[in-house]
Enzyme design. Structure first.
Site, PDB file in Angstrom:
ATOM      1  CB  ILE A  22      -0.946  -0.023   1.230  1.00 24.31           C
ATOM      2  CG1 ILE A  22      -1.970  -1.156   1.084  1.00 24.31           C
ATOM      3  CG2 ILE A  22      -1.645   1.317   1.417  1.00 24.31           C
ATOM      4  CD1 ILE A  22      -2.765  -1.469   2.362  1.00 24.31           C
ATOM      5  CG  ASP A  67      12.759   0.457  13.540  1.00 28.01           C
ATOM      6  OD1 ASP A  67      11.544   0.620  13.788  1.00 28.01           O
ATOM      7  OD2 ASP A  67      13.399  -0.540  13.912  1.00 28.01           O
ATOM      8  CG  ASN A  94       1.434   2.236   4.651  1.00 30.85           C
ATOM      9  OD1 ASN A  94       0.379   1.649   4.513  1.00 30.85           O
ATOM     10  ND2 ASN A  94       2.584   1.783   4.143  1.00 30.85           N
ATOM     11  CB  SER A 147      -6.232   1.853  11.604  1.00 32.18           C
ATOM     12  OG  SER A 147      -6.574   0.992  12.646  1.00 32.18           O
ATOM     13  CE1 TYR A 162      -1.770  -5.721  11.525  1.00 32.34           C
ATOM     14  CE2 TYR A 162      -4.111  -6.251  11.349  1.00 32.34           C
ATOM     15  CZ  TYR A 162      -2.975  -5.611  10.858  1.00 32.34           C
ATOM     16  OH  TYR A 162      -3.058  -4.854   9.702  1.00 32.34           O
ATOM     17  CE  LYS A 166      -2.329  -2.008  11.558  1.00 31.15           C
ATOM     18  NZ  LYS A 166      -1.683  -0.899  10.833  1.00 31.15           N
ATOM     19  CB  THR A 197      -0.077  -6.274   0.231  1.00 34.95           C
ATOM     20  OG1 THR A 197      -0.528  -6.557   1.561  1.00 34.95           O
ATOM     21  CG2 THR A 197      -0.605  -4.914  -0.201  1.00 34.95           C
TER      22      THR A 197
END
Ligand SMILES: NC(=O)c1ccc[n+]([C@@H]2O[C@H](COP(=O)([O-])OP(=O)(O)OC[C@H]3O[C@@H](n4cnc5c(N)ncnc54)[C@H](OP(=O)(O)O)[C@@H]3O)[C@@H](O)[C@H]2O)c1
Length: 257
Positions: A22, A67, A94, A147, A162, A166, A197
């Site tokens: 993305i 990073d 992102n 997110s 995860y 988010k 992706t």
């Protein structure tokens, strides 16, 4: 996708995680609408490849290794963008990681921490560095956090860490949006669902297998293209969305319904 607009002419847009997926599509989309683009991530080669693609299309971009879990990297990244292009007008946070597969009781601390460090602390550190710069500029700026629909909108077994990282991005987006609109900085988020992706592939899954799974699981029947996600981000980052503040725009083909 044909574009006939130039909404970011003369503006500088920073994209973290711009070396792939993305983020790469975002870099190309911003450049196609006139932005000077800065891409950041941990892998020099993939960032350079994105810059090459932008330049092939006639755009302007530069890459910087950073990073997002390190405050010093983010501060230096914003300084480098301003040194090179004179301002930071748009930022898309992102960069993200997904470590999947186990129920909470079996999750390694290392996997948990890597998602919190990148997906949550990384967005905080990026926002902080970006807002500190944007609030000094007469034109302010616009920030979009990437997110996920997994989090506030949806839960999936094996993805609780995860989802937690988010979901917190939504709270971070809303709070920061409220606190910094008065500084001329408009902050929003997008929550993509399964996108085209590698991140949306299950371990060992082929593209054809994912396509079949999407036909069954998604009301839309397919993954979102990275271009579709990028266009939503560009809208939120543009003056078209001048009165949109603190929102979390879900782009997931209805999978969270
Ligand atoms: N694809 C989906 O289905 C989907 C759905 C919902 C949300 N999202 C979100 O969309 C965003 C982009 O994901 P994607 O699908 O495009 O996957 P991707 O191709 O894996 O992109 C993630 C990018 O983040 C960078 N990154 C990871 N950790 C980093 C760190 N600590 N510092 C700097 N950069 C870092 C990676 O580059 P390096 O490894 O080189 O640093 C990579 O370029 C992520 O936030 C993801 O959670 C994706």
């Amino acid at each position: 996708m044909p574009r006939n607009r130039n909404r970011f002419s003369g503006r500088t847009a920073l994209v973290t995680g711009g070396g792939s997926g993305i983020g790469r599509t975002l870099a190309l989309a911003f450049a196609a609408e006139g932005a000077r683009v800065v891409v950041a991530g941990r892998t020099r080669a993939s960032l350079d490849e994105t810059v090459g693609l932008v330049e092939r299309d006639g755009g302007t971009a530069f890459a910087r290794v950073a990073d997002v879990s390190r405050a010093a990297d983010l501060d230096a990244l914003v300084r480098a963008a301003v040194d090179r292009f004179g301002s930071l007008d748009v930022a898309v946070n992102n960069a993200g990681v997904l470590r999947a597969g186990r129920p909470l009781a079996d999750v390694d601390e290392e996997d948990w921490q890597s998602m919190i460090d990148t997906n949550l602390t990384g967005v905080f550190l990026a926002l902080r560095a970006e807002v500190r710069q944007m609030r000094t500029q007469p034109g302010g700026g616009a920030i979009v956090n990437v997110s996920s629909n997994i989090g506030v909108h949806r839960q999936i077994r094996g993805l609780t860490g995860y989802a937690t990282s988010k979901a917190a991005v939504t709270a971070l987006t809303r709070g920061a949006a409220l606190e910094h609109l008065g500084d001329g900085v408009r902050i929003n988020a997008v929550s993509p669902g399964p996108s085209e992706t590698a991140m949306s592939l299950r371990p060992g899954e082929s593209l054809d297998e994912r396509a079949l799974r999407m036909k069954e699981q998604s009301p839309l029947g397919r993954v979102s293209s990275t271009e579709e996600v990028a266009q939503a981000v560009l809208y939120l980052a543009s003056d078209d969305a001048a009165s949109v503040v603190g929102t979390d725009l879900v782009i997931d083909g209805g999978t969270a319904l």
